[in-house]
Design a protein around this motif. Structure first.
Motif, PDB file in Angstrom:
ATOM      1  N   SER A 115       0.272  -1.267   0.435  1.00 19.31           N
ATOM      2  CA  SER A 115      -0.108  -0.012   0.179  1.00 19.31           C
ATOM      3  C   SER A 115       0.995   1.168  -0.546  1.00 19.31           C
ATOM      4  N   ALA A 116       0.181   2.394  -0.586  1.00 21.20           N
ATOM      5  CA  ALA A 116       1.743   3.651  -0.563  1.00 21.20           C
ATOM      6  C   ALA A 116       0.019   4.178  -0.556  1.00 21.20           C
ATOM      7  N   LEU A 117       0.443   5.359   0.328  1.00 18.56           N
ATOM      8  CA  LEU A 117      -0.901   6.896   0.745  1.00 18.56           C
ATOM      9  C   LEU A 117       0.062   8.451   0.390  1.00 18.56           C
ATOM     10  N   LEU A 118      -0.209   9.302  -0.496  1.00 24.21           N
ATOM     11  CA  LEU A 118       0.263  10.441  -0.363  1.00 24.21           C
ATOM     12  C   LEU A 118      -0.671  11.333  -0.028  1.00 24.21           C
ATOM     13  N   ASN A 119      -0.126  12.259   0.905  1.00 27.40           N
ATOM     14  CA  ASN A 119      -0.615  12.730   1.817  1.00 27.40           C
ATOM     15  C   ASN A 119      -0.122  14.086   0.966  1.00 27.40           C
ATOM     16  N   ALA A 120      -1.103  15.759   1.691  1.00 30.20           N
ATOM     17  CA  ALA A 120      -0.625  16.997   1.295  1.00 30.20           C
ATOM     18  C   ALA A 120      -0.909  17.550   2.451  1.00 30.20           C
ATOM     19  N   ILE A 121      -0.689  18.239   3.316  1.00 31.79           N
ATOM     20  CA  ILE A 121      -1.774  18.950   4.332  1.00 31.79           C
ATOM     21  C   ILE A 121      -0.969  20.322   4.261  1.00 31.79           C
ATOM     22  N   HIS A 128      -7.248  24.338   7.397  1.00 34.11           N
ATOM     23  CA  HIS A 128      -6.909  23.057   7.231  1.00 34.11           C
ATOM     24  C   HIS A 128      -7.106  21.840   6.518  1.00 34.11           C
ATOM     25  N   THR A 129      -6.732  22.168   5.518  1.00 32.59           N
ATOM     26  CA  THR A 129      -7.122  20.910   4.526  1.00 32.59           C
ATOM     27  C   THR A 129      -5.970  19.601   4.190  1.00 32.59           C
ATOM     28  N   ARG A 130      -6.652  18.889   4.537  1.00 29.54           N
ATOM     29  CA  ARG A 130      -5.788  17.815   3.976  1.00 29.54           C
ATOM     30  C   ARG A 130      -6.560  17.164   2.204  1.00 29.54           C
ATOM     31  N   ALA A 131      -5.028  16.671   1.830  1.00 30.93           N
ATOM     32  CA  ALA A 131      -6.095  15.692   0.645  1.00 30.93           C
ATOM     33  C   ALA A 131      -4.966  14.128   0.667  1.00 30.93           C
ATOM     34  N   THR A 132      -5.744  12.940   0.465  1.00 27.33           N
ATOM     35  CA  THR A 132      -4.722  11.249   0.270  1.00 27.33           C
ATOM     36  C   THR A 132      -5.147  10.957  -1.040  1.00 27.33           C
ATOM     37  N   LEU A 133      -3.845  10.374  -1.115  1.00 24.85           N
ATOM     38  CA  LEU A 133      -3.834   9.682  -2.343  1.00 24.85           C
ATOM     39  C   LEU A 133      -3.505   8.229  -2.393  1.00 24.85           C
ATOM     40  N   ASP A 134      -4.922   7.381  -2.418  1.00 22.91           N
ATOM     41  CA  ASP A 134      -4.640   5.776  -2.144  1.00 22.91           C
ATOM     42  C   ASP A 134      -4.275   4.762  -3.848  1.00 22.91           C
TER      43      ASP A 134
END
Length: 294
Positions: A115-121, A128-134
């Motif tokens: 698994s790999a999760l790419l997060n941007a905060i 306060h914003t977050r984005a995650t791409l699985d």
């Protein structure tokens, strides 16, 4: 001219005060041990293990974390007794102030799963914003945002399956955070589950909180309710207690024995079955947790 607003909590931290009060420091699922050490070069090692109360199996993991605070870089590597390799690379305030990039991976060599999760905060005054791409599941793109002003908080979350081209999950929340108390309302699981939490710092030594959850899709109708409190006995010890509407009473006691050494003990009692002393079944539970940090 209005004053600058503080950075609000992230989506996952909405209602954190109440969740921590009702969820942390209750160790009644067996015995666990945690050892932490830190080198002068900002490398932290952590070894933890837990013995399951039913099977007596011991599960553990070893973790190493390197931090370069000057450049906002943190690298973490862990290996569990289940043979799962986890890695995390964090880079904060490097490309832009308030922006944090996070790549988390997990590998199970025996099954070949990964698994790999790419997060941007992104954090700034009032947002306060977050984005995650699985990358391997879907792939799925998840985004959440919390905005705050004068203590009022508004948040929303949505997950989008890139392959299917549809929104697979959405949720919303509102709350209010003051210096001594906090209120949070959640609508989760596509607005099919609703929760309300409350936290109150009654005094410097006493905290209280409650949480109610209503699941519209549950087989048994009704609201799940849990209330709890925390009291500091002195600067080195505190006790916690909580009870839910199923009659389960939980107690937790934490004592700092000396700097870097902490012990916690937990007990869970089903008050409707106090005379049931059977060794089988989850009627009553007891456990302990020890932390050594140098």
């Amino acid at each position: 001219m209005s004053l600058p607003q503080p950075v609000p909590p992230s989506w996952k931290d909405l209602g954190k005060s109440s969740n921590d009060l009702l969820g942390k420091d209750y160790y009644f699922q067996g015995t666990s041990l945690e050892v932490k050490t830190k080198t002068p070069s900002n490398v932290t090692f952590k070894v933890s293990g837990k013995q399951d109360q039913k099977s007596n199996a011991i599960n553990g993991d070893i973790e190493a974390k390197y931090a370069d605070f000057k450049n906002g870089l943190v690298f973490t590597q862990s290996w569990t007794t289940s043979n799962i390799l986890r890695s995390q690379l964090e880079l904060e305030n490097y490309m832009a102030k308030g922006l944090k990039l996070d790549l988390s991976t997990a590998l199970l060599p025996e099954k070949g799963s990964k698994s790999a999760l790419l997060n941007a905060i992104y954090k700034q005054s009032g947002v306060h914003t977050r984005a995650t791409l699985d990358l391997f599941k879907g792939p799925t793109f998840t985004a959440d945002t919390v905005v705050g002003r004068d203590g009022f908080l508004f948040g929303a979350e949505a997950a989008y399956n890139v392959t299917e081209g549809r929104i697979t999950r959405y949720a919303a929340a509102v709350g209010y955070n003051a210096r001594e108390y906090a209120l949070t309302l959640h609508g989760l699981s596509n607005l099919s589950t609703y929760s309300a939490s409350y936290y109150h710092r009654v005094s410097p030594d006493v905290e209280a909180g409650a949480k109610a959850v209503y699941d519209t899709k549950a087989t048994t109708q009704g609201v799940s309710l849990e209330v709890g409190a925390k009291t500091f006995l002195d600067s080195a010890a505190y006790i916690k207690a909580k009870i839910n509407n199923s009659g389960v009473l939980a107690l937790g006691y934490t004592q700092t024995l000396r700097p870097g050494v902490k012990a916690s003990f937990g007990l869970a009692l089903d008050t409707q079955r106090l005379n049931d002393l059977s060794a089988t079944g989850p009627t009553h539970k007891v456990g302990a947790h020890f932390i050594f940090e140098a």
